[in-house]
Motif scaffolding. Structure first.
Motif, PDB file in Angstrom:
ATOM      1  N   GLU A  13      49.512 -21.089  48.508  1.00 35.92           N
ATOM      2  CA  GLU A  13      48.593 -19.940  47.038  1.00 35.92           C
ATOM      3  C   GLU A  13      49.666 -18.950  47.805  1.00 35.92           C
ATOM      4  O   GLU A  13      48.649 -18.319  48.299  1.00 35.92           O
ATOM      5  CB  GLU A  13      47.595 -20.528  46.521  1.00 35.92           C
ATOM      6  N   ARG A  64      38.953 -19.388  44.387  1.00 40.32           N
ATOM      7  CA  ARG A  64      38.788 -19.821  43.746  1.00 40.32           C
ATOM      8  C   ARG A  64      40.366 -20.650  42.788  1.00 40.32           C
ATOM      9  O   ARG A  64      41.181 -19.961  42.631  1.00 40.32           O
ATOM     10  CB  ARG A  64      38.358 -19.145  42.525  1.00 40.32           C
ATOM     11  N   THR A  65      39.274 -22.171  42.189  1.00 41.23           N
ATOM     12  CA  THR A  65      40.648 -23.235  41.877  1.00 41.23           C
ATOM     13  C   THR A  65      40.502 -23.438  40.231  1.00 41.23           C
ATOM     14  O   THR A  65      39.134 -23.379  40.481  1.00 41.23           O
ATOM     15  CB  THR A  65      41.579 -23.839  42.768  1.00 41.23           C
ATOM     16  N   ILE A  66      40.875 -23.969  39.900  1.00 35.23           N
ATOM     17  CA  ILE A  66      41.028 -24.384  38.377  1.00 35.23           C
ATOM     18  C   ILE A  66      39.389 -26.030  38.803  1.00 35.23           C
ATOM     19  O   ILE A  66      38.571 -26.218  38.387  1.00 35.23           O
ATOM     20  CB  ILE A  66      41.927 -25.549  37.615  1.00 35.23           C
ATOM     21  N   ALA A  67      40.277 -26.422  39.937  1.00 30.41           N
ATOM     22  CA  ALA A  67      39.449 -27.317  40.411  1.00 30.41           C
ATOM     23  C   ALA A  67      37.946 -27.528  41.431  1.00 30.41           C
ATOM     24  O   ALA A  67      37.665 -28.594  41.956  1.00 30.41           O
ATOM     25  CB  ALA A  67      40.141 -27.902  41.364  1.00 30.41           C
ATOM     26  N   GLY A  68      38.148 -26.139  41.099  1.00 28.00           N
ATOM     27  CA  GLY A  68      36.557 -25.347  41.828  1.00 28.00           C
ATOM     28  C   GLY A  68      37.077 -24.686  43.122  1.00 28.00           C
ATOM     29  O   GLY A  68      38.352 -24.351  43.278  1.00 28.00           O
ATOM     30  N   ARG A  69      35.953 -24.257  44.156  1.00 26.86           N
ATOM     31  CA  ARG A  69      36.668 -23.343  45.413  1.00 26.86           C
ATOM     32  C   ARG A  69      36.732 -24.148  46.071  1.00 26.86           C
ATOM     33  O   ARG A  69      36.115 -25.496  46.834  1.00 26.86           O
ATOM     34  CB  ARG A  69      35.367 -22.065  45.396  1.00 26.86           C
ATOM     35  N   VAL A  70      37.803 -23.936  47.106  1.00 27.58           N
ATOM     36  CA  VAL A  70      38.063 -24.455  48.265  1.00 27.58           C
ATOM     37  C   VAL A  70      38.237 -23.305  49.214  1.00 27.58           C
ATOM     38  O   VAL A  70      38.771 -21.718  49.563  1.00 27.58           O
ATOM     39  CB  VAL A  70      39.908 -24.572  48.473  1.00 27.58           C
TER      40      VAL A  70
END
Lengths: 497, 258
Positions: free
Chosen positions: A245, A262-268
């Motif tokens: 990314e 922060r991602t659409i699928a939640g935090r990584v």
């Protein structure tokens, strides 16, 4: 303005009319390819670069985003033995840079042993007290170095600058090679050229190797200041080629001393950050409080050992121009051996005797700002006007500690396609050196910058410089191997794709 | 002296910015003449606190709040035992050498007017220690000390009639450095008016070869004795401040001590 008798990398010593024997094939190629054909290929390459958006910003120009760096179709070539010796020198230098950073932010043995004057470190804004005592994972500080070199003879390389912060230009190395493979495939049939296209894989491997202890599958990201940055193309290019990314500060958040994306699928959770933002803009809680580009808490996460930052914060003290003149001592101190790569002789204007010499020889010397870059705030004595020289005399007397001076070197030349045909032009070279947990690795290639104006020694893209592909030739026998740091790794031959 | 401290900081996070990340320097540490009997940092909402150390060796507490309520109150409470060492600071954790503290910063730039003032103040002083005491006393005499807030930097503050404790500490640092003496900014608490209650305060320290770091508080014109509780040091206020974080620009900061 006098012309300097320079070593030509194809023709050899000045005045020769026969090419160096190993490179006669390149001379034949130049002889047999009409200029119009070279020009057609060059324009085709530049059209591609424009399409890709490989542009750079010239500071102080409003149409900055529109410019591409001119590309020259004639490659620069390193012979196998030349390259082997150069690589050894680079490994030694980069190992010393890493050892120096680990020491200067830790025990500071080098100061106790009297190798460097302490005020050179403590008075230098590039020494960042904010991170004193913090140590990056695995003790690696300068993961990606771009060491700027110039050449004056077959084996005479001089380091001009150690870039240990966020050196750029590697995308040009890769894109220039792509263009050469497409436009001049015949050269790759005549020469066994080491491949550079594995650089993104090697960079990613370097990133993963320095992930914090205990992280099996690290998440790596590239942190960019944003699309207005002059090297944004390179940031997105590298993230894309590594398959990771590209993030901006606003995409990252620190919670509980851990960095999250922060991602659409939640935090990584993020373990390794290749940052292309300066220290000042890393974390507003620690560095500049007004920074909108930074990630609040990033340094706390780093101090806690929960994230690797490439290159480590604080590295500016290693590539500062005031430190540069001490690099031979630094290399000697940490490696216990004589430096394999030479420094350019440097007068530190902070020292009265040196200042007096410099003021007496302004018309022969290059004078540089200690903390400048990109060819700004620089005097090239032999080509300067009287007014420029007098201006520098005044600023040198007013603020001598801000300047160093060096002799004007007879930079090597490489045949280059210019308006009048193919003619010699001065070049420099930036190889890219990666340091991971397992040691130092020199990418077999790099960025050759060329001063397109006749006689000019200033290769900076902001001052009218261009770039060339840089071939590193492999030994003629099949399946060449190269030794780097005791590890054996196979170098692929660059084939035509 | 036993000093009780109850220090309260109230934030009003900006609407739409529920995440709060701050670095707190609110924890005094033990050294020869300061013993922390008990100390607590409490936050009145769901928050994560992480202890650490900054580059200057100060104890820091990272504060992470994900969904901040309308107001967030941070309370630092505790008791600290102090003894008088005539300003001498002994037994502290030092991560950086004194030579670093000769450096100018944006808030403490080298300034000709301050240097001239220092030069005049030390006239007749027969030692470095006497010279620094003279500068400290002269600064105390020169300024009224009722200014709220702080000037942008020491040079700007020096031109004013009335300044705050933070400005005075900055000016002292610039003055000492102009004399070739390493100097640093100190944040902490002081029970200046009433022994029973200490409020947030700041002063300075200078390094004298052979003696070590010595505190100077230009707000009182004396060295700290036993009414000062030392928390953090840095080149200037930015590195020693009690709260680094969004409060600086986006959150209303209300400070109260009782």
């Amino acid at each position: 303005m006098g012309t300097i008798a320079a070593f030509d990398e194809i023709m050899g010593a000045a005045g020769k009319d026969m090419p160096r024997p190993e490179l006669s094939a390149l001379q034949r190629w130049l002889d047999h390819t009409p200029d119009s054909e070279l020009r057609r290929r060059q324009q085709s390459a530049e059209a591609t670069f424009r399409q890709l958006g490989i542009t750079f910003a010239v500071y102080g120009e409003s149409d900055a985003a529109e410019r591409i760096i001119p590309f020259d179709i004639v490659p620069r070539v390193f012979l196998p033995d030349e390259w082997a010796r150069l690589s050894e020198g680079l490994v030694q230098r980069v190992e010393a840079i890493n050892a120096f950073l680990d020491d200067i932010y830790g025990e500071r043995k080098i100061l106790r042993d009297g190798i460097l004057p302490p005020d050179l470190i403590f008075g230098n804004p590039q020494f960042r007290p904010e991170i004193a005592g913090m140590r990056p994972p695995h003790g690696v500080w300068a993961h990606i170095c771009g060491i700027d070199l110039v050449r004056t003879g077959p084996d005479d390389f001089f380091v001009l600058e150690d870039n240990a912060r966020t050196p750029s230009g590697v995308s040009y190395m890769l894109e220039n090679r792509e263009a050469m493979l497409r436009l001049c495939p015949e050269l790759f049939r005549q020469f066994r050229v080491a491949a550079v296209d594995s650089y993104p894989d090697r960079l990613l491997a370097t990133m993963k190797s320095v992930a914090p202890h205990g992280v099996a599958e690290p998440t790596c990201v590239v942190l960019t200041p944003g699309h207005f940055n002059s090297a944004y193309y390179e940031h997105s290019f590298l993230a894309d080629s590594m398959g990771i990314e590209l993030v901006e500060a606003a995409d990252l958040v620190v919670d509980d001393d851990i960095v999250w994306m922060r991602t659409i699928a939640g935090r990584v959770k993020v373990d390794v950050i290749y940052r292309r933002v300066d220290d000042d803009f890393l974390d507003p809680l620690v560095f500049r409080p007004d920074s909108m580009l930074g990630v609040p808490g990033l340094i706390a996460a780093y101090a806690a050992g929960n994230v690797a930052i490439l290159n480590a914060p604080g590295n500016g003290i290693a590539d500062d121009k005031a430190i540069y003149s001490y690099m031979p001592d630094i290399v000697r101190y940490y490696s216990g051996a004589e430096p394999k790569l030479k420094n350019v002789e440097t007068w530190r204007c902070r020292e009265p005797a040196a200042l007096a010499y410099v003021l007496d020889h302004l018309d022969e010397l290059v004078v540089k700002l200690v903390d400048g870059s990109g060819g700004y705030g620089m005097l090239v004595g032999p080509t300067a006007t009287k007014a420029q020289i007098e201006h520098f005399r005044a600023v040198l007397i007013a603020e001598p500690h801000r300047y160093i001076a060096q002799p004007t070197l007879a930079l090597s030349t490489v045949p280059t396609l210019v308006e009048s045909g193919v003619a010699p032009r001065h070049v420099d070279f930036r190889p890219f050196v990666l340091t991971g947990r397992n040691g130092v690795e020199v990418t077999p290639g790099g960025l050759t910058r060329v001063a397109l104006r006749e006689g000019s020694l200033v290769v900076n893209s902001s001052q009218g410089g261009g770039t060339k592909d840089s071939f590193v030739l492999l030994h003629p026998e099949p399946d060449s191997w190269v030794q780097v740091q005791g590890q054996q790794s196979q170098i692929q031959t660059q084939g035509v794709r | 002296m036993r000093i009780a401290i109850e220090h309260q900081i109230v934030h009003r996070p900006k609407p739409g910015r529920p995440t709060l990340v701050q670095m707190l320097r609110l924890t005094p540490e033990n050294y020869d003449d300061q013993t922390v009997a008990n100390w607590h940092i409490d936050v009145d909402c769901d928050a994560r606190l992480r202890r650490g150390q900054d580059g200057f060796g100060n104890a820091v507490t990272m504060l992470y709040i994900q969904d901040a309520p309308e107001t967030v109150t941070i309370r630092a409470t505790g008791e600290v035992l102090t003894s008088d060492a005539h300003g001498l600071v002994r037994g502290t954790t030092e991560t950086l050498p004194p030579a670093l503290f000769l450096r100018a910063t944006p808030a403490t730039p080298a300034d000709a007017a301050i240097a001239a003032f220092a030069e005049e103040a030390i006239h007749g002083a027969d030692s470095s220690l006497a010279a620094l005491h003279a500068v400290n006393a002269a600064l105390h005499r020169r300024f009224a000390r009722d200014a709220p807030g702080a000037a942008t930097d020491a040079a700007a503050a020096f031109a004013l009639e009335a300044v705050g404790a933070c400005d005075l500490a900055h000016i002292f640092c610039v003055a000492a450095r102009s004399l070739g003496v390493p100097a640093r900014f100190v944040s902490g608490f002081a029970a200046l008016h009433d022994a029973a209650s200490a409020t947030a305060h700041c002063w300075a320290e200078a390094y004298i070869e052979g003696l070590g770091w010595i505190g100077f508080d230009p707000s009182i014109g004396l060295s700290p004795q036993e009414r000062h509780v030392r928390v953090a040091v840095a080149l200037d206020a930015a590195g020693a401040t009690a709260v680094s974080g969004e409060a600086w620009r986006e959150v209303a900061l209300i400070e109260a001590a009782q």
